[in-house]
Design an enzyme around this catalytic site. Structure first.
Site, short mmCIF file in Angstrom:
data_model
loop_
_atom_site.label_atom_id
_atom_site.label_comp_id
_atom_site.label_asym_id
_atom_site.label_seq_id
_atom_site.Cartn_x
_atom_site.Cartn_y
_atom_site.Cartn_z
N LYS A 1 7.69 28.03 -24.49
CA LYS A 1 6.77 27.26 -23.63
C LYS A 1 6.76 27.84 -22.21
O LYS A 1 5.70 27.99 -21.59
CB LYS A 1 7.17 25.77 -23.62
CG LYS A 1 6.89 25.07 -24.96
CD LYS A 1 7.51 23.67 -25.06
CE LYS A 1 7.29 23.10 -26.46
NZ LYS A 1 7.90 21.78 -26.68
N GLN B 1 12.35 17.86 -24.00
CA GLN B 1 12.39 18.42 -25.35
C GLN B 1 13.20 17.52 -26.28
O GLN B 1 14.28 17.04 -25.93
CB GLN B 1 13.00 19.84 -25.31
CG GLN B 1 12.94 20.60 -26.62
CD GLN B 1 11.52 20.93 -27.09
OE1 GLN B 1 10.59 21.02 -26.29
NE2 GLN B 1 11.34 21.07 -28.39
N ASP C 1 3.06 15.68 -23.19
CA ASP C 1 3.39 15.63 -24.62
C ASP C 1 2.63 14.50 -25.33
O ASP C 1 2.60 14.44 -26.56
CB ASP C 1 4.89 15.35 -24.80
CG ASP C 1 5.66 16.57 -25.30
OD1 ASP C 1 5.04 17.44 -25.95
OD2 ASP C 1 6.88 16.62 -25.06
N1 GUN Z 1 10.44 18.65 -30.52
C1 GUN Z 1 9.68 19.05 -31.57
N2 GUN Z 1 8.36 19.02 -31.25
C2 GUN Z 1 8.30 18.61 -29.97
C3 GUN Z 1 7.22 18.40 -29.07
O1 GUN Z 1 6.03 18.55 -29.39
N3 GUN Z 1 7.57 17.99 -27.82
C4 GUN Z 1 8.86 17.77 -27.44
N4 GUN Z 1 9.09 17.34 -26.20
N5 GUN Z 1 9.88 17.95 -28.25
C5 GUN Z 1 9.60 18.38 -29.50
#
Ligand code: GUN
Length: 300
Positions: A56, A100, A123
């Site tokens: 990311k 995350q 998110d």
């Molecule tokens: N863990 C797995 N997928 C995601 C996501 O889309 N966002 C976040 N913050 N954590 C994740």
């Protein structure tokens, strides 16, 4: 046997979207706007999470965003994490941020998600944004469902009136995509949706009726040829590392669909890797750009 299987190339579409975002960023900067800025909080050192967050941050660089990675130890308390979130909520230089997942077990994910300012929740996990999604109001769509919608749109797949079967009811994928596929829309949506999960009886009876099958279970190669009809459109969200003596890394990635069996019957199918996975990053960048342009919350 369907001899006209089309592979949905998520890597390519993600690159296209990132290219479009990069152009938009250049034009914003030329107009005197600051660079969009995404922050990510990573608690602990889970290997997969490190990889995802690293990807990311790299993507931010590629499209001309600023990024900040906040690393906290696995022993971080819920209070300390909440304090960090409040700092990011108040920081005017940051347009959006993510925490995350998964978090260490001693931290309550729901409390954390609710602490993120909804207008910075790129998110789309805050209850307010989930509610806005359900009501078809402007919001940040969660990254994976948003990515799936983009893939269907960019491959001009007709969804109206189709029967969409979703396997899995997670908050991150199954539940939101079931809402998005059913909702009234001028593009992707308007499906009749069946949401199946671990308590569903006679699963195969449902999957055999799917025009569009979206699988988000985390069970490698769960969907086999006998479970789908000819001409089905398959979106495979699963991505599980399994040991392999044929790769340098010692593992390979498997989807929730037995690709070799199901692809010959499918009209369209996403591969793993290279299908839905790369799209999640494009979605997160798109949400961050929306936030920096104040596109979501100015409307309602
Ligand atoms: N863990 C797995 N997928 C995601 C996501 O889309 N966002 C976040 N913050 N954590 C994740």
């Amino acid at each position: 046997m369907n001899t006209l299987t089309n592979i949905i190339d998520g890597k390519l579409i993600s690159q296209q979207i990132q290219g479009e975002i990069a152009i938009e960023v250049m034009s914003l900067i030329a107009q005197g706007h600051k660079k969009p800025h995404l922050a990510a909080i990573l608690v602990g050192n889970d290997g997969a999470s490190e990889t995802y967050v690293g990807a990311k941050v790299k993507a931010c660089d590629r499209v001309g965003f600023d990024s900040t990675l906040v690393r906290l130890p696995a022993t971080t308390t819920e209070i300390d994490l909440l304090i960090k979130i409040n700092e990011l909520n108040a920081d005017k230089s940051i347009d959006g941020f993510i925490v995350q997942l998964p978090l260490p077990k001693h931290i309550n994910e729901h409390i954390i998600m609710q602490a993120i300012a909804p207008e910075k929740d790129v998110d789309g996990f805050h209850p307010q944004n989930v509610g806005r999604m359900a009501l078809n109001l402007p919001t940040y769509l969660p990254a994976t469902p948003y990515g799936i919608i983009q893939l269907l749109k960019r491959y001009s797949i007709e969804t109206t009136g189709k029967h969409c079967v979703v396997l899995g009811r997670s908050h991150i994928v199954g539940s939101p995509i079931s809402i998005l596929m059913a909702r009234s829309s001028s593009t992707i949506g308007n499906c009749t949706v069946t949401l199946c999960h671990s308590r569903t009886k006679n699963l195969k009876e449902h999957t055999l009726k799917a025009d569009i099958l979206i699988v988000a279970l985390g069970k490698p190669e769960f969907v086999t040829a006998d479970m789908v009809k000819d001409g089905v459109i398959v979106i495979d969200v699963g991505i599980t590392r399994v040991p392999s003596d044929k790769t340098k890394t010692g593992f390979k990635l498997l989807g929730d669909v037995n690709y070799a069996q199901v692809a010959p019957k499918a009209a369209f199918i996403t591969p793993v890797p290279g299908g839905v996975g790369p799209m999640t990053i494009a979605s997160l960048l798109r949400n961050t750009l929306k936030s920096s342009k104040k596109e979501v919350y100015k409307l309602t």
